[in-house]
Write an enzyme that holds these catalytic residues in place. Structure first.
Site, short mmCIF file in Angstrom:
data_model
loop_
_atom_site.label_atom_id
_atom_site.label_comp_id
_atom_site.label_asym_id
_atom_site.label_seq_id
_atom_site.Cartn_x
_atom_site.Cartn_y
_atom_site.Cartn_z
N ASP A 266 106.60 30.37 28.29
CA ASP A 266 106.33 31.40 28.84
C ASP A 266 106.28 32.72 28.00
O ASP A 266 106.85 32.72 27.03
CB ASP A 266 107.30 31.30 30.23
CG ASP A 266 106.52 32.05 31.48
OD1 ASP A 266 105.69 32.84 30.97
OD2 ASP A 266 107.02 32.01 32.67
C1 NOJ Z 1 105.27 35.01 32.89
C2 NOJ Z 1 105.01 34.21 34.36
O1 NOJ Z 1 106.10 33.37 34.60
C3 NOJ Z 1 103.90 33.05 34.01
O2 NOJ Z 1 103.74 32.38 35.32
C4 NOJ Z 1 102.79 33.66 33.75
O3 NOJ Z 1 101.58 32.65 33.53
C5 NOJ Z 1 102.86 34.42 32.34
N1 NOJ Z 1 103.74 35.45 32.63
C6 NOJ Z 1 101.38 34.87 31.83
O4 NOJ Z 1 101.08 36.03 32.45
#
Ligand code: NOJ
Length: 739
Positions: A266
């Site tokens: 993430d």
């Molecule tokens: C953080 C989020 O937890 C995730 O779900 C998302 O896809 C990413 N950022 C990218 O924006």
């Protein structure tokens, strides 16, 4: 200019995936391999140079098609290797056209519509050069305080798995290489939804047995369905943050499930291993994540900075890096990117634009849940009322009805309730509007007087309240899930006028409604319904469509009941109406044993306000005659459970028929009810139909104390009905197959 490596490989026609990727890999330097493992945010000013130098495998958040094509050109024409880029974006519930939030889509219980919405989102976003979305989010969500419940498919493993698979099919299509397919991502692996106190990014502690029986099944279902990628969660799972959790990512995902797709971190979750207190510095964070099997780093650069030293120090083998990079290259091959990396903007035809809007309206219509309808106040009839007050901060706000994750929405395409109602009633009804409160959070009551005035002079007040978009979604959690601001006071003020109230609620989570329930005549829960929310809600209010959505998540009476979900365990002292004691019934200085001695709170009923699966219709459905075709059957066989569904009301309508089971005795205690099937059935008024569910003994399996998936013989209850509180029950028995 001499041909780059990929151009040479492309000339060698008909190379299959394995040969293409291994040939490419054999010509890559370590630095280039690590480049493929790096995803850059679009705001990095060194991005173009980095792409040229083969230091980038993927770009996130770039949505300007000219820039995307330019990046692809640099990657494929100007770099030594010529490897095209993965272009990632959070396409969560639509791209330009916004469908209802995922939690709302789950309330439609429609695999077809969920798949179609994802497919249209894939068409719109791929038209803009995007080839990878970070969806679906399939975290089991049992805490409505958690803002990301909006992005989820609810509390139930079966519903979440079924709809999650449908979303993947919609995004990925039959063939990833189709120009309109994009790679999907099962996220956030795993357990993120169990964050303590519903606070985002918080710690999760989930016993392995519960993890396997509740949180992992949707991920396994998506892995089996061919989802291209997984995202490792931000969260700390039982003391080991997932981004560095080799047990989860290697032992379960790779070894047990044999998943071969790409795992992405993430956002900066690798350096965050240091913040968690799991690693002492970014170098060791990069090591732990790499060892755990995170193939691509999102947004940070600990891999680029540190992986080379691990190879030199023999801490990580080059074979390990090759395995990880080959997963990335295979995805690019499957997407057809080596041959087709440029996107010609395909302007959607009028016909396609209408399709987007029609589907957006249909999903919104089918995902609204009718929670209350006293004296059949709904549907309204435009020839029977002459005046209508439309009141509330969300009645005429095209932006707020879209919900969370709508970066690329065409906001001015949104049709609000006010506009749609006016359009529908034309000159037949006098529609007066007052927002009452400027925003859903506002405490300024200056407009109340005017709102009361229009309610007093109207036959009915339609109040459109809830949560504005920013109050749910990532990092937007609430400790109190009542209607925010002064909205309850606004409802009180309108209630005092005596004008009947039809309450429409737009929100990204369940809202606690116990206090306002007696003050309104009807409640239609619309979630954040998206671009076509207004027309969908108007059709429902005026009976052009019949409500059919069912709750994908339990609605508690108050936050103190959380977590509250239908699939709870029975406990040794289950709550019951017979033993329930209200706080006011307790005598002063009563001896300790005078209480019911069961699993309840003193100050609220143990039941939810609305159970999972609940939703009313304008007709009445009756369930009778539940039957099993065999009372006893052997392992490996299937039983048929059936019931008669009758539409005894006067409206042709759709009903979501639900099958639940309970395994009465388990080596690990089993939930009091588990959803095992559902069917959306259209039934004209006055008609009946036998609805049949087939359940194989494999579908009754659960992870036992040895963490083995196994069906245990014994007695089961089966229920068929309109929600998880159904009492229409049959019994069957699974017996061991004779040796
Ligand atoms: C953080 C989020 O937890 C995730 O779900 C998302 O896809 C990413 N950022 C990218 O924006």
């Amino acid at each position: 200019m001499p041909a780059n490596i990929c151009q040479q490989l492309n000339k060698a026609k008909n190379l299959d995936k394995e040969s293409y990727v291994s040939s490419l890999l054999s010509q890559m330097t370590l630095k280039e391999k690590i480049g493929q493992m790096s995803q850059f945010n679009n705001d990095d000013d060194k991005l173009a140079t980095a792409i040229k130098n083969d230091d980038v495998g993927s770009v996130i958040n770039e949505v300007d098609l000219d820039i995307i094509n330019e990046f692809q050109r640099i990657a494929t024409k100007e770099s030594r290797l010529g490897i095209p880029l993965l272009i990632g974006r959070d396409v969560i519930h639509g791209y330009n056209t916004i469908f209802p939030i995922p939690l709302a889509q789950a309330a439609s219980w429609s695999t077809e519509l969920v798949e179609t919405s994802a497919n249209l989102a894939a068409i719109e976003s791929s038209n803009n050069g995007i080839n990878w979305t970070f969806a679906p989010m399939i975290d089991i969500s049992r805490d409505p305080r958690w803002g990301r419940i909006a992005e989820s498919l609810g509390e139930d493993p079966y519903l979440c798995s079924t709809l999650g698979v449908a979303m993947v099919k919609g995004f990925q299509g039959n063939n990833l290489a189709n120009k309109t397919s994009i790679a999907a991502c099962a996220k956030h692996f795993a357990g993120y939804g169990a964050s303590e106190s519903g606070r985002d990014y918080n710690t999760t502690n989930i016993p392995e047995n519960e993890l396997r029986n509740v949180y992992l099944p949707p991920f396994k279902a998506l892995a089996d369905a061919g989802v291209s990628t997984f995202m490792a969660s931000f969260s700390d799972l039982n003391g080991v943050p997932v981004t560095g959790n080799s047990w989860l990512l290697n032992d379960i995902l790779r070894d047990e499930w044999q998943y071969n797709g790409l795992v992405v971190s993430d956002w900066e979750s690798i350096p965050q291993l240091v913040t968690h207190g799991f690693c002492e510095d970014e170098k060791s964070a990069a090591f732990e994540a790499c060892q755990a099997g995170v193939d691509m780093e999102m947004a940070s650069d600990t891999y680029a900075k540190n992986l080379p030293s691990f190879i030199q120090e023999n801490k990580i083998s080059i074979e390990q890096i090759d395995t990880m990079v080959s997963r990335l290259l295979k995805l690019k091959f499957d997407l057809g990117l080596f041959e087709n990396h440029f996107t010609e903007s395909r302007n959607p035809t009028e016909h396609l634009k209408n399709t987007y809007l029609n589907v957006a309206k249909e999903v919104a219509t089918k995902s609204c849940v009718l929670l209350k309808n006293d004296k059949q106040i709904l549907p309204l009839c435009k020839t029977k009322i002459s005046s209508l007050a439309v009141i509330g901060p969300l009645a005429d706000d095209g932006y707020e009805q879209l919900g969370t994750w709508i970066f690329d929405a065409k906001i001015n395409q949104s049709v609000t309730c006010l506009d749609a109602i006016k359009d529908y009633v034309g000159n037949t009804v006098d529609v007066k509007f007052n927002e009452g409160l400027e925003t859903s959070r506002s405490n300024n009551q200056d407009s109340f007087e005017e709102a009361v005035k229009i309610a007093l002079s109207s036959d009915v007040a339609v109040m459109i309240v809830g949560e504005e978009a920013i109050l749910s979604g990532e990092a937007h959690c609430r400790s109190n899930i009542d209607l925010p601001g002064c909205q309850e006071q606004l409802i009180d003020a309108i209630h005092k006028t005596g004008t009947p109230i039809v309450l429409v609620i737009m929100a990204g989570r369940p809202i606690t409604l116990e206090k306002i329930l007696p003050k309104v005549d009807a409640i239609l829960f619309a979630w954040h319904p998206g671009t076509m929310g207004g027309p969908a809600i108007t059709d429902l209010l005026f009976g052009e469509a019949c409500p059919s959505g069912k709750l994908p998540v339990t609605f508690p009476r108050n936050v103190g009941q959380i977590p509250l979900y239908y699939g709870q365990k029975n406990t040794g002292r289950p709550a019951s109406d017979a033993t329930f004691v209200d706080i006011n019934d307790i005598e002063v200085r009563a001896p300790q044993t005078s209480l019911g001695m069961t699993s309840t709170h003193l100050d609220t009923h143990f039941s939810p306000l609305f159970p999972f699966g609940f939703g009313l219709s304008y007709t009445q459905f009756e369930y009778t005659n539940i039957q099993v075709n065999m009372h006893s059957f052997s392992m490996g066989e299937s039983v048929e459970v059936s019931a008669t569904l009758s539409n005894v009301g006067s409206v042709d309508a759709e009903e979501i028929v639900q099958l639940y089971i309970r395994d009465l005795v388990g080596s690990v205690t089993r939930p009091v009810k588990e959803l095992k099937g559902f069917q959306r059935i259209y039934l004209p008024a006055g008609q009946s139909k036998t609805v049949v569910f087939k359940v194989h003994t494999d579908e009754l399996a659960f992870y036992n104390r040895q963490m083995k998936l196994n069906t245990e013989p014994g007695l089961f209850n089966a229920w068929i009905g309109s929600n998880s509180a159904t009492e229409l029950k049959a019994v069957f028995e699974v017996v061991l197959t004779p040796e």
